[in-house]
Design a protein around this motif. Sequence first.
Motif, PDB file in Angstrom:
ATOM      1  N   GLU A 294      14.818  71.148 -36.925  1.00  0.00           N
ATOM      2  CA  GLU A 294      16.167  71.636 -37.172  1.00  0.00           C
ATOM      3  C   GLU A 294      16.155  73.094 -37.641  1.00  0.00           C
ATOM      4  O   GLU A 294      17.032  73.883 -37.265  1.00  0.00           O
ATOM      5  CB  GLU A 294      16.873  70.752 -38.201  1.00  0.00           C
ATOM      6  CG  GLU A 294      17.286  69.396 -37.650  1.00  0.00           C
ATOM      7  CD  GLU A 294      18.186  69.534 -36.429  1.00  0.00           C
ATOM      8  OE1 GLU A 294      19.254  70.172 -36.533  1.00  0.00           O
ATOM      9  OE2 GLU A 294      17.807  69.012 -35.354  1.00  0.00           O
ATOM     10  N   ILE A 295      15.167  73.449 -38.442  1.00  0.00           N
ATOM     11  CA  ILE A 295      15.034  74.846 -38.868  1.00  0.00           C
ATOM     12  C   ILE A 295      14.733  75.732 -37.658  1.00  0.00           C
ATOM     13  O   ILE A 295      15.305  76.817 -37.501  1.00  0.00           O
ATOM     14  CB  ILE A 295      13.926  74.993 -39.927  1.00  0.00           C
ATOM     15  CG1 ILE A 295      14.329  74.267 -41.216  1.00  0.00           C
ATOM     16  CG2 ILE A 295      13.637  76.456 -40.222  1.00  0.00           C
ATOM     17  CD1 ILE A 295      13.209  74.160 -42.227  1.00  0.00           C
ATOM     18  N   ALA A 296      13.851  75.266 -36.801  1.00  0.00           N
ATOM     19  CA  ALA A 296      13.504  76.025 -35.595  1.00  0.00           C
ATOM     20  C   ALA A 296      14.713  76.162 -34.673  1.00  0.00           C
ATOM     21  O   ALA A 296      14.933  77.218 -34.071  1.00  0.00           O
ATOM     22  CB  ALA A 296      12.357  75.339 -34.858  1.00  0.00           C
ATOM     23  N   ARG A 297      15.505  75.097 -34.554  1.00  0.00           N
ATOM     24  CA  ARG A 297      16.706  75.151 -33.707  1.00  0.00           C
ATOM     25  C   ARG A 297      17.700  76.181 -34.249  1.00  0.00           C
ATOM     26  O   ARG A 297      18.299  76.955 -33.496  1.00  0.00           O
ATOM     27  CB  ARG A 297      17.354  73.775 -33.630  1.00  0.00           C
ATOM     28  CG  ARG A 297      18.638  73.756 -32.810  1.00  0.00           C
ATOM     29  CD  ARG A 297      19.236  72.377 -32.662  1.00  0.00           C
ATOM     30  NE  ARG A 297      18.548  71.610 -31.630  1.00  0.00           N
ATOM     31  CZ  ARG A 297      17.753  70.575 -31.866  1.00  0.00           C
ATOM     32  NH1 ARG A 297      17.539  70.175 -33.111  1.00  0.00           N
ATOM     33  NH2 ARG A 297      17.175  69.939 -30.880  1.00  0.00           N
ATOM     34  N   ALA A 298      17.861  76.215 -35.567  1.00  0.00           N
ATOM     35  CA  ALA A 298      18.781  77.180 -36.180  1.00  0.00           C
ATOM     36  C   ALA A 298      18.288  78.614 -35.959  1.00  0.00           C
ATOM     37  O   ALA A 298      19.086  79.515 -35.659  1.00  0.00           O
ATOM     38  CB  ALA A 298      18.929  76.889 -37.671  1.00  0.00           C
ATOM     39  N   ALA A 299      16.998  78.842 -36.118  1.00  0.00           N
ATOM     40  CA  ALA A 299      16.441  80.181 -35.915  1.00  0.00           C
ATOM     41  C   ALA A 299      16.619  80.632 -34.474  1.00  0.00           C
ATOM     42  O   ALA A 299      16.931  81.803 -34.200  1.00  0.00           O
ATOM     43  CB  ALA A 299      14.960  80.189 -36.294  1.00  0.00           C
TER      44      ALA A 299
ATOM     45  N   SER B 279      12.982  67.905 -40.049  1.00  0.00           N
ATOM     46  CA  SER B 279      13.402  69.099 -40.780  1.00  0.00           C
ATOM     47  C   SER B 279      12.871  70.367 -40.116  1.00  0.00           C
ATOM     48  O   SER B 279      13.600  71.362 -39.971  1.00  0.00           O
ATOM     49  CB  SER B 279      12.920  69.033 -42.233  1.00  0.00           C
ATOM     50  OG  SER B 279      13.466  67.911 -42.894  1.00  0.00           O
ATOM     51  N   GLU B 280      11.619  70.346 -39.719  1.00  0.00           N
ATOM     52  CA  GLU B 280      11.013  71.512 -39.093  1.00  0.00           C
ATOM     53  C   GLU B 280      11.705  71.854 -37.779  1.00  0.00           C
ATOM     54  O   GLU B 280      11.941  73.027 -37.466  1.00  0.00           O
ATOM     55  CB  GLU B 280       9.521  71.265 -38.858  1.00  0.00           C
ATOM     56  CG  GLU B 280       8.692  71.210 -40.121  1.00  0.00           C
ATOM     57  CD  GLU B 280       8.717  72.534 -40.865  1.00  0.00           C
ATOM     58  OE1 GLU B 280       8.350  73.568 -40.260  1.00  0.00           O
ATOM     59  OE2 GLU B 280       9.124  72.542 -42.040  1.00  0.00           O
TER      60      GLU B 280
ATOM     61  N   LYS C 278       8.577  80.057 -34.928  1.00  0.00           N
ATOM     62  CA  LYS C 278       8.989  78.814 -35.589  1.00  0.00           C
ATOM     63  C   LYS C 278       9.107  77.671 -34.589  1.00  0.00           C
ATOM     64  O   LYS C 278       8.672  76.538 -34.864  1.00  0.00           O
ATOM     65  CB  LYS C 278      10.329  79.029 -36.300  1.00  0.00           C
ATOM     66  CG  LYS C 278      10.746  77.854 -37.175  1.00  0.00           C
ATOM     67  CD  LYS C 278       9.744  77.585 -38.288  1.00  0.00           C
ATOM     68  CE  LYS C 278      10.145  76.400 -39.134  1.00  0.00           C
ATOM     69  NZ  LYS C 278       9.127  76.104 -40.156  1.00  0.00           N
TER      70      LYS C 278
END
Length: 371
Positions: A284-289, A281-282, A314
């Motif tokens: 994927e959030i970093a990839r989106a940012a 999850s962490e 991130k």
Amino acid sequence: MPLYLTDDQAMLRDTARSFMAGEGAIPKQLRHWRDKGCGDGFGHGLWKQFAEMGFTGILIDEADGGLGLGHVEAGIVLEEIGRNLTPSPFLTSAVAFVEALKGSAHAGRWYPGILAGETVAALAIDEGPKHRPEAIEMRAERWGNGFKLSGRKQFVVHGASADVTLVAAQTEEGTTLFAVEKDAKGLEVEGVRLADASIGARMTFENVEVDADAVVGELGGGEVVLSRVLNAGRTGAAAELIGVGSAAMDMTVDYLKQRKQFGRLIGEFQALQFRSAHLYSELEIARAATLKAQQLLDEGSDQAEAMVSVAKAKAGRASLLAVQEGVQMHGGIGMTDEYDIGLYMKRDRVLNELFGDPAYHADKVARMKGY
């Protein structure tokens, strides 16, 4: 814009992934040059192959012989570089330095070499133990028709191999950037092996003489160009960190599926499953940012700088979590050189410090928001 890749970008990702996993993979490149004691830390032959694949021209305009693409595409290549720990000067040369020269007379001098995979560039910005571009003290005093540069720089990645170095210094007019060639008189370069086996440099400038044509951008207007360079470098480093973290996670999950303890696969233990899910999850959030930051840079948005810092912070924290969890879940063998997971931890430490660590960027965002 949607936070996923277009069909063309997905094709580039597949091409870069195949190339890096083949020509740029860990055993073939990083370990080879490290164990050989190479003073460059990377293979110039592979750098030329980057050029043959068209990677070095991603951010160079078509009018200058490049592909005229953007930071999203550069990030795609960098993520695969991080995934395979491929040693190359791509980030400093084909991303940050190329960004510095856009619209500059220097483009005609240095772009052809970068496009051919023959020129290596470096950035000499940091002077202290931490990244502080707002605290540059190096001086550039007028001398005849040019300047004399005096001071010291450190953490100059690929500085020992660079044909040209972008140097930030203070003039009477303000911060100014200079393109300094490797054979400049009075320039001393000390190569230093970094934690991840790449080569950085400490540079000493003893009245290094450059002419006025060495100025990149406007005299005293270096902060404008430097901001552009740092945004490109930080976003690129974030993308590479995503690659490092993703590969570390994949390697760890594979290990959980193979290692047995008490007669069971350790991947069946619920505690490790929870930790793996949290890590996914962490990342994927970093990839989106990071993708959002790249898109804003390509759009020329005035919100890009804040998102770049969000992405760098991130991605740094997510990658750190990935390598720490990887080493812990591997157990004691995770700290041995025989297992690649330790190499990812070392690369993470260097990339986290490059262009500012998570704490620096968290503080930067807070200040931008008025805190």
